[in-house]
Enzyme design. Structure first.
Site, PDB file in Angstrom:
ATOM      1  N   HIS A 127       0.934  -1.074  -0.033  1.00  0.00           N
ATOM      2  CA  HIS A 127      -0.175   0.050  -0.222  1.00  0.00           C
ATOM      3  C   HIS A 127       1.152   1.119   0.368  1.00  0.00           C
ATOM      4  O   HIS A 127       0.748   2.085   0.054  1.00  0.00           O
ATOM      5  CB  HIS A 127      -1.308  -0.282   1.235  1.00  0.00           C
ATOM      6  CG  HIS A 127      -1.876  -1.040   0.987  1.00  0.00           C
ATOM      7  ND1 HIS A 127      -2.921  -1.202   0.197  1.00  0.00           N
ATOM      8  CD2 HIS A 127      -2.084  -2.009   1.930  1.00  0.00           C
ATOM      9  CE1 HIS A 127      -3.644  -2.176   0.386  1.00  0.00           C
ATOM     10  NE2 HIS A 127      -3.573  -2.911   1.698  1.00  0.00           N
ATOM     11  N   ASP A 164      -2.541 -10.666  -2.421  1.00  0.00           N
ATOM     12  CA  ASP A 164      -3.159 -10.379  -1.091  1.00  0.00           C
ATOM     13  C   ASP A 164      -4.801 -10.119  -1.090  1.00  0.00           C
ATOM     14  O   ASP A 164      -4.991 -10.142  -2.350  1.00  0.00           O
ATOM     15  CB  ASP A 164      -2.314  -8.585  -0.539  1.00  0.00           C
ATOM     16  CG  ASP A 164      -2.873  -8.850   0.816  1.00  0.00           C
ATOM     17  OD1 ASP A 164      -2.191  -8.809   1.464  1.00  0.00           O
ATOM     18  OD2 ASP A 164      -4.030  -8.351   0.851  1.00  0.00           O
ATOM     19  N   HIS A 166      -6.271  -7.406  -0.301  1.00  0.00           N
ATOM     20  CA  HIS A 166      -6.086  -6.191  -0.827  1.00  0.00           C
ATOM     21  C   HIS A 166      -5.219  -5.450  -1.770  1.00  0.00           C
ATOM     22  O   HIS A 166      -4.206  -6.284  -2.575  1.00  0.00           O
ATOM     23  CB  HIS A 166      -5.677  -5.120   0.472  1.00  0.00           C
ATOM     24  CG  HIS A 166      -6.418  -5.274   1.541  1.00  0.00           C
ATOM     25  ND1 HIS A 166      -5.642  -6.425   2.243  1.00  0.00           N
ATOM     26  CD2 HIS A 166      -7.445  -5.033   2.673  1.00  0.00           C
ATOM     27  CE1 HIS A 166      -6.808  -6.594   3.848  1.00  0.00           C
ATOM     28  NE2 HIS A 166      -7.634  -5.558   3.799  1.00  0.00           N
ATOM     29  N   ASP A 247      -4.582 -12.982   2.994  1.00  0.00           N
ATOM     30  CA  ASP A 247      -5.964 -12.636   3.918  1.00  0.00           C
ATOM     31  C   ASP A 247      -6.444 -12.822   3.251  1.00  0.00           C
ATOM     32  O   ASP A 247      -7.679 -12.246   3.345  1.00  0.00           O
ATOM     33  CB  ASP A 247      -6.027 -10.884   4.575  1.00  0.00           C
ATOM     34  CG  ASP A 247      -5.019  -9.956   3.463  1.00  0.00           C
ATOM     35  OD1 ASP A 247      -4.397 -10.602   2.131  1.00  0.00           O
ATOM     36  OD2 ASP A 247      -4.315  -8.949   3.908  1.00  0.00           O
TER      37      ASP A 247
HETATM   38 ZN   LIG Z   1      -4.237  -7.233   2.796  1.00  0.00          ZN
END
Ligand SMILES: [Zn+2]
Length: 309
Positions: A127, A164, A166, A247
């Site tokens: 991120h 991931d 996200h 995740d």
């Molecule tokens: Zn994540």
């Protein structure tokens, strides 16, 4: 040749506070789960050098974080960079070991000293944008490693694959004008950070594979089999980097995908096979998310077993 497991205890020093999901126990759970897998060797992570870091982050960015970092360890002092992202004493050492691990792993696979590598470090990185920390992340380790491979080893084409749950907004932002880097991400949508729509294509080098909440292994494998893996094969990379977040697992508390351990074994084996066909197997994986300790350990073990198979 071995699969390297690269870690440093400085990664335990980053302390985002009580009840924060991105906690030191995450790397301890992964190390315990992958310890003893045949064909692996554990090595310490160096700190990234300023030169390595500055290929992805401006010098002023590191300087700003150094000025903000609390001096005193175990004093409970913390600085909020955003509502999710914190700086404690020791945070920058932890993050520098993460970027350093990824660069060191690239050096090792290019030198033929390792078959591939998995960096068990924290905080995660995907991120973090060039000048903006966010989403638990301070430095974008895969971005630093991609630029390092290009600058130090003459890699012309680097592929970054991100499973991931996200979207890696930071990785996408850093490379969206760089046709020499391919970024493929599967992720839940809608979900934090809100980017990663299929229409976001960069300069033709970005492939986003959004998955609806409730999607499981069937939808995940279908997206990679039909789109992600063919894009990797067409790109013909000199190096494959993996943003390995776990995740998207059924048990993970931060999202609503329903992957299981064998889905991580499957995607890893597919990526490894394509790396072996395209670039002599040069593959470096970096831990991103994964917040249920039991699922994280089991998924990381499936990942490492597939790297060594
Ligand atoms: Zn994540």
């Amino acid at each position: 040749m071995k699969t390297l497991i690269i870690h440093h205890n400085d990664c335990l020093r980053h302390d985002p506070g009580p009840r924060h999901p991105e906690r030191p126990e995450r790397v301890s759970a992964v190390l315990k789960a992958v310890g003893g897998i045949a064909g692996t060797e554990k090595l310490p992570a160096p700190r990234a050098t300023a030169e390595q870091l500055q290929r992805a982050h401006p010098a002023e960015y590191l300087q700003r974080l150094q000025e903000l970092e609390p001096a005193r360890e175990a004093g409970g002092e913390r600085v909020a960079l955003d509502p999710d992202t914190w700086l404690s004493a020791g945070s920058l050492d932890a993050a520098l070991r993460g970027s350093g691990a990824a660069c060191f792993a690239v050096d090792q696979v290019y030198a033929g000293q390792a078959r591939n590598a998995f960096c068990v470090t924290r905080p995660p990185g995907h991120h973090a944008e060039a000048s903006t920390p966010m989403g638990f992340c301070l430095f974008n380790h895969v971005a630093v490693a991609a630029r390092h491979a290009q600058a130090a080893h003459g890699a012309r084409r680097v592929a970054i694959l991100d499973f991931d749950v996200h979207h890696g907004n930071g990785t996408q932002a850093i490379f969206e004008q760089s046709p020499d880097v391919l970024y493929v991400s599967s992720h839940q949508a809608p979900l934090y950070p809100g980017t990663g729509n299929a229409a976001e294509a960069g300069c033709g080098n970005i492939l986003n594979l959004p998955l609806a909440p409730g999607s499981g292994g069937r939808e995940f494998r279908d997206a990679w089999y039909r789109q992600g893996l063919p894009a990797l094969e067409r790109f013909a990379p000199d190096l494959v980097l993996v943003s390995a977040g776990f995740d998207a697992h059924l048990r993970d508390p931060l999202a609503q995908l329903e992957l299981q351990e064998d889905d991580y074994g499957w995607i890893t084996a597919e990526i490894r096979a394509l790396a072996e066909a395209a670039c002599g197997g040069r593959l470096v994986s970096v831990l991103e998310g994964g917040y249920d300790l039991e699922a994280l350990g089991a998924s990381a073990a499936a990942h490492v077993r597939a790297l060594t198979a």
